[in-house]
Design a protein around this motif. Structure first.
Motif, PDB file in Angstrom:
ATOM      1  N   MET A   1       8.050-152.220  48.156  1.00 40.85           N
ATOM      2  CA  MET A   1       9.169-153.144  48.008  1.00 40.85           C
ATOM      3  C   MET A   1       9.689-153.169  46.579  1.00 40.85           C
ATOM      4  N   GLU A   2       8.812-153.021  45.614  1.00 43.52           N
ATOM      5  CA  GLU A   2       9.250-153.040  44.219  1.00 43.52           C
ATOM      6  C   GLU A   2      10.205-151.891  43.915  1.00 43.52           C
ATOM      7  N   LEU A   3      10.078-150.811  44.656  1.00 43.35           N
ATOM      8  CA  LEU A   3      10.994-149.680  44.505  1.00 43.35           C
ATOM      9  C   LEU A   3      12.191-149.809  45.442  1.00 43.35           C
ATOM     10  N   ASP A   4      11.908-150.059  46.720  1.00 50.26           N
ATOM     11  CA  ASP A   4      12.969-150.043  47.725  1.00 50.26           C
ATOM     12  C   ASP A   4      13.843-151.280  47.691  1.00 50.26           C
ATOM     13  N   GLY A   5      13.281-152.415  47.257  1.00 51.08           N
ATOM     14  CA  GLY A   5      14.085-153.630  47.215  1.00 51.08           C
ATOM     15  C   GLY A   5      15.269-153.477  46.286  1.00 51.08           C
ATOM     16  N   GLU A   6      15.014-153.029  45.090  1.00 48.95           N
ATOM     17  CA  GLU A   6      16.089-152.856  44.111  1.00 48.95           C
ATOM     18  C   GLU A   6      17.037-151.733  44.506  1.00 48.95           C
TER      19      GLU A   6
ATOM     20  N   THR B   1      17.056-150.434  49.966  1.00 48.50           N
ATOM     21  CA  THR B   1      16.512-149.892  51.212  1.00 48.50           C
ATOM     22  C   THR B   1      15.268-150.647  51.670  1.00 48.50           C
ATOM     23  N   GLY B   2      15.010-151.784  51.073  1.00 53.09           N
ATOM     24  CA  GLY B   2      13.800-152.537  51.383  1.00 53.09           C
ATOM     25  C   GLY B   2      13.934-153.402  52.617  1.00 53.09           C
ATOM     26  N   ALA B   3      12.855-154.115  52.910  1.00 54.55           N
ATOM     27  CA  ALA B   3      12.806-155.010  54.063  1.00 54.55           C
ATOM     28  C   ALA B   3      13.367-156.377  53.714  1.00 54.55           C
ATOM     29  N   ASP B   4      13.769-157.102  54.745  1.00 54.28           N
ATOM     30  CA  ASP B   4      14.073-158.527  54.587  1.00 54.28           C
ATOM     31  C   ASP B   4      12.787-159.343  54.666  1.00 54.28           C
ATOM     32  N   VAL B   5      11.881-158.898  55.541  1.00 55.87           N
ATOM     33  CA  VAL B   5      10.575-159.547  55.716  1.00 55.87           C
ATOM     34  C   VAL B   5       9.525-158.447  55.805  1.00 55.87           C
ATOM     35  N   TYR B   6       8.401-158.632  55.144  1.00 57.64           N
ATOM     36  CA  TYR B   6       7.331-157.646  55.191  1.00 57.64           C
ATOM     37  C   TYR B   6       5.991-158.363  55.208  1.00 57.64           C
ATOM     38  N   PHE B   7       4.939-157.598  55.474  1.00 56.03           N
ATOM     39  CA  PHE B   7       3.591-158.149  55.546  1.00 56.03           C
ATOM     40  C   PHE B   7       2.726-157.542  54.446  1.00 56.03           C
ATOM     41  N   THR B   8       1.883-158.376  53.839  1.00 55.48           N
ATOM     42  CA  THR B   8       0.974-157.901  52.804  1.00 55.48           C
ATOM     43  C   THR B   8      -0.308-158.723  52.857  1.00 55.48           C
ATOM     44  N   ASN B   9      -1.270-158.386  52.030  1.00 54.31           N
ATOM     45  CA  ASN B   9      -2.485-159.179  51.898  1.00 54.31           C
ATOM     46  C   ASN B   9      -2.273-160.268  50.852  1.00 54.31           C
TER      47      ASN B   9
END
Length: 439
Positions: free
Chosen positions: A101-106, A109-117
């Motif tokens: 997300m740190e790459l794709d968000g800017e 091309t990133g997600a609106d909602v994602y899952f992480t730990n």
């Protein structure tokens, strides 16, 4: 619940209709994360307004999910409530999601909602790829409980939705215990396990009463906490020099009598395979073993149960280091209203049912709220995991360096290479060398 948390637990309350301005919400476009976006709260519907292009299905809401089958079930449940919304699913592992997300968000091309730990959430907040959930805070907190909510909070705002939880627990062979003791009830203390081991253990035939990954801090932790030692949650001073740890380590080393195998030889195969044969009364493992043990029980003719871990007699209830999967709204989302509506849905009965039915995952809901999930309330195995998870420590800052030092600490005591005080001194020195932080 008695889960410990080092995160803040302050809450915001739902108010009347408001307009919420958020920094770090410019996403799925090239806009920087500090550009302001406006969210409108519908007090009557108790929901954020969904952007028209998403509400009509013209633009998709992008969701990254680790397990496709869960994602598909989740979309089916969500679109039953919002039939015109189109969800675009992409498979992304939780461990990779924040970095991606740190790459794709800017880049847009990133997600609106994602899952992480949950352990990766602080970094996501710092880098702007996690946005606060705003007026959903109270609703989500009611569903998951104050402790889980506190772990995903910062400065009074929720930045994630607790979705799934996992913990190691005590797995026990009911059939074998009935044969050996006349009762299928599991031990509640290590002393009770020791009593059975006195007659059942046979080193010559590799027969042991209990097995676990004895050279890993993650598995030793419940014993250490039962004698009063807990990780502090502060990576600069994790508590490796705590006197309580000295006593706890000495006791832990004494458990070698029950499982006389060097730490390097206490492998996953030597644990799971032997339990699957129906010849080991107890193993310490996690929910990932339930499927294999269920199949083994059917083929070998035994029934097993899952329960909370044994305490040291006279000690505290043992805590484990629980895992927590969370759903996160991207700080870059171009559809912050729709993203928050979807994220809030992750704490619903329908979303929890989708998780449990497709992956066997245990929803991170309070015990009261799990009762509404079909089959979960009657699932003894999942219930045992959840019972132990509710006694766990949620420490977000257990980094690789601490695991490395911690594993060496417990294995050196287990193998008799060092006594507890010497192992502690080595751990303190080693951790200082690795981190440059010291104790």
């Amino acid at each position: 619940m008695t889960i410990r948390s080092t995160a803040a637990t302050a809450r915001t309350t739902v108010g009347a209709a408001i307009v919420l301005s958020l920094a770090a919400t410019a996403g799925c476009s090239s806009a920087p994360p500090d550009e302001e976006a406006t969210l409108t709260w519908d007090a009557e519907a108790r929901a954020y307004e969904i952007e028209p292009d998403v509400a009509s299905g013209e633009a998709p809401l992008k969701v990254w999910v680790e397990y496709p089958e869960y994602g598909e079930a989740l979309v089916e449940a969500f679109t039953a409530v919002h039939p015109d919304i189109r969800i675009e699913l992409t498979t992304v592992s939780k461990v990779d999601a924040v970095a991606k997300m740190e790459l794709d968000g800017e880049a847009g091309t990133g997600a609106d909602v994602y899952f992480t730990n949950f352990t990766d959430l602080p970094g996501a907040i710092d880098s702007g790829v996690a946005a606060p959930l705003g007026e959903y805070d109270s609703e989500i907190t009611q569903r998951v409980g104050e402790t889980f909510a506190g772990v995903v909070s910062r400065d009074g705002d929720l930045y994630g939705v607790p979705v799934s939880t996992e913990s190691i627990a005590l797995f026990y062979n009911k059939t074998l215990l009935e044969q050996l003791t006349g009762s299928s009830e599991p031990a509640q203390t290590w002393e009770q396990i020791r009593e059975l081991a006195a007659s059942y253990n046979d080193p010559r035939t590799n027969r042991w009463t209990v097995r676990w990954l004895s050279g890993e801090l993650y598995y030793a932790y419940p014993v250490l906490t039962s004698l009063g030692w807990h990780l502090t949650g502060d990576p600069a001073a994790p508590g490796l020099d705590d006197p309580a740890l000295t006593t706890a380590l000495a006791y832990y080393g004494g458990l070698r009598d029950l499982w006389q195998v060097n730490a390097a030889d206490a492998t996953w195969d030597s644990i799971e395979m032997e339990f699957a044969k129906g010849e080991t009364p107890y193993v310490i493992t996690g929910p990932w073993s339930i499927g294999d043990f269920t199949a083994a029980g059917e083929s070998e003719g035994f029934e097993f149960g899952v329960t909370t871990l044994p305490a040291v007699e006279g000690g505290e209830e043992p805590a484990t280091l629980a895992g927590l999967g969370v759903g996160v709204v991207s700080g870059y989302s171009a559809h912050p209203g729709a993203a928050r509506v979807f994220a809030a849905f992750l704490a619903s009965d329908e979303a929890a049912a989708a998780l449990y039915e497709t992956t066997g995952g245990i929803p991170a809901l309070t015990s009261e709220n799990t009762e509404a999930i079909p089959g979960l309330a009657d699932d003894e195995h999942a219930g045992g995991i959840l019972a132990q998870a509710e006694r766990s420590d949620l420490v977000s800052d257990v980094g690789d360096k601490l695991w490395t030092v911690g594993n060496t600490l417990v294995s050196s005591v287990w193998d008799g290479v060092l006594d507890a005080p010497a192992a502690q001194r080595q751990a303190v020195s080693g951790y200082a060398d690795l981190t440059g932080l010291g104790e």
